[in-house]
Write a protein that holds these residues in place. Structure first.
Motif, PDB file in Angstrom:
ATOM      1  N   LYS A  94      -2.805 -16.151   7.744  1.00  0.00           N
ATOM      2  CA  LYS A  94      -1.559 -16.035   8.501  1.00  0.00           C
ATOM      3  C   LYS A  94      -0.504 -15.185   7.796  1.00  0.00           C
ATOM      4  CE  LYS A  94      -2.318 -20.293  10.954  1.00  0.00           C
ATOM      5  NZ  LYS A  94      -1.872 -21.611  11.307  1.00  0.00           N
ATOM      6  N   SER A  95      -0.740 -14.823   6.555  1.00  0.00           N
ATOM      7  CA  SER A  95       0.237 -13.994   5.855  1.00  0.00           C
ATOM      8  C   SER A  95      -0.368 -12.627   5.557  1.00  0.00           C
ATOM      9  CB  SER A  95       0.685 -14.678   4.559  1.00  0.00           C
ATOM     10  OG  SER A  95      -0.399 -14.723   3.656  1.00  0.00           O
ATOM     11  N   CYS A  96       0.485 -11.667   5.344  1.00  0.00           N
ATOM     12  CA  CYS A  96       0.030 -10.291   5.084  1.00  0.00           C
ATOM     13  C   CYS A  96      -0.770 -10.204   3.794  1.00  0.00           C
ATOM     14  CB  CYS A  96       1.228  -9.351   5.012  1.00  0.00           C
ATOM     15  SG  CYS A  96       2.071  -9.161   6.579  1.00  0.00           S
ATOM     16  N   SER A  97      -0.387 -10.968   2.793  1.00  0.00           N
ATOM     17  CA  SER A  97      -1.103 -10.902   1.521  1.00  0.00           C
ATOM     18  C   SER A  97      -2.520 -11.439   1.658  1.00  0.00           C
ATOM     19  CB  SER A  97      -0.345 -11.665   0.438  1.00  0.00           C
ATOM     20  OG  SER A  97      -0.217 -13.022   0.811  1.00  0.00           O
ATOM     21  N   LYS A  98      -2.693 -12.502   2.441  1.00  0.00           N
ATOM     22  CA  LYS A  98      -4.044 -13.055   2.637  1.00  0.00           C
ATOM     23  C   LYS A  98      -4.911 -12.101   3.469  1.00  0.00           C
ATOM     24  CE  LYS A  98      -2.914 -17.894   2.072  1.00  0.00           C
ATOM     25  NZ  LYS A  98      -2.907 -19.227   2.658  1.00  0.00           N
ATOM     26  N   VAL A  99      -4.325 -11.440   4.448  1.00  0.00           N
ATOM     27  CA  VAL A  99      -5.080 -10.467   5.250  1.00  0.00           C
ATOM     28  C   VAL A  99      -5.506  -9.308   4.364  1.00  0.00           C
ATOM     29  CG1 VAL A  99      -4.905  -8.798   7.122  1.00  0.00           C
ATOM     30  CG2 VAL A  99      -3.991 -11.084   7.433  1.00  0.00           C
ATOM     31  N   ALA A 100      -4.605  -8.820   3.523  1.00  0.00           N
ATOM     32  CA  ALA A 100      -4.950  -7.717   2.617  1.00  0.00           C
ATOM     33  C   ALA A 100      -6.028  -8.147   1.629  1.00  0.00           C
ATOM     34  CB  ALA A 100      -3.708  -7.253   1.880  1.00  0.00           C
ATOM     35  N   PRO A 105     -12.438  -5.840   0.191  1.00  0.00           N
ATOM     36  CA  PRO A 105     -13.800  -5.313   0.026  1.00  0.00           C
ATOM     37  C   PRO A 105     -14.108  -4.124   0.941  1.00  0.00           C
ATOM     38  CG  PRO A 105     -13.853  -7.699   0.237  1.00  0.00           C
ATOM     39  CD  PRO A 105     -12.448  -7.263   0.492  1.00  0.00           C
ATOM     40  N   PHE A 106     -13.345  -3.972   2.009  1.00  0.00           N
ATOM     41  CA  PHE A 106     -13.584  -2.881   2.945  1.00  0.00           C
ATOM     42  C   PHE A 106     -12.725  -1.664   2.649  1.00  0.00           C
ATOM     43  CE2 PHE A 106     -14.414  -6.852   5.250  1.00  0.00           C
ATOM     44  CZ  PHE A 106     -15.754  -6.684   5.480  1.00  0.00           C
ATOM     45  N   LYS A 107     -12.078  -1.636   1.469  1.00  0.00           N
ATOM     46  CA  LYS A 107     -11.255  -0.514   0.990  1.00  0.00           C
ATOM     47  C   LYS A 107     -10.041  -0.278   1.880  1.00  0.00           C
ATOM     48  CE  LYS A 107     -14.235   0.641  -2.175  1.00  0.00           C
ATOM     49  NZ  LYS A 107     -14.100   0.274  -3.539  1.00  0.00           N
ATOM     50  N   TRP A 108      -9.434  -1.309   2.348  1.00  0.00           N
ATOM     51  CA  TRP A 108      -8.239  -1.146   3.158  1.00  0.00           C
ATOM     52  C   TRP A 108      -7.012  -1.253   2.339  1.00  0.00           C
ATOM     53  CZ3 TRP A 108      -4.173  -4.301   4.949  1.00  0.00           C
ATOM     54  CH2 TRP A 108      -3.413  -3.731   5.970  1.00  0.00           C
TER      55      TRP A 108
END
Length: 108
Positions: A94-100, A105-108
């Motif tokens: 739910k937070s931007c840091s957890k999504v990042a 691993p997908f180089k995003w």
């Protein structure tokens, strides 16, 4: 108006030539085909050609799926079970840091 004669092998005969009765004799079908106008023959041949092509494609598709039915059903069953059990290990981030962190691993 000249109607074509039916052959003597037919069970319908000449007297029972209603519009709804059909003779299955090959000779009668050929005579009725020659009796049709050329424009009607062309239209019927076009429709029959398209229907035959569609039938052959459907037959090929059924044979293809029938040969691979065990693998296809196993894949569908596995996907369904995976979906029902839940593919993720926890709740969605739910937070931007957890999504990042998940996308690292997908180089995003």
């Amino acid at each position: 108006f000249d109607l074509p004669r039916f052959c003597f092998d037919c069970r319908h005969g000449i007297l029972n030539m209603g519009l709804l009765t059909r003779c299955k004799c090959r000779r009668c079908r050929q005579r009725l085909w020659t009796w049709l106008p050329k424009s009607a023959q062309d239209g019927i041949e076009s429709i029959l050609g398209k229907a035959y092509f569609a039938f052959m494609c459907a037959r090929w598709a059924v044979l293809f799926f029938w040969e691979d039915r065990h693998e296809l059903l196993a894949d569908a069953k596995g996907a369904l079970v995976k979906e029902l059990r839940g593919a993720t290990n926890g709740p969605a981030p739910k937070s931007c840091s957890k999504v990042a962190e998940e996308l690292r691993p997908f180089k995003w």
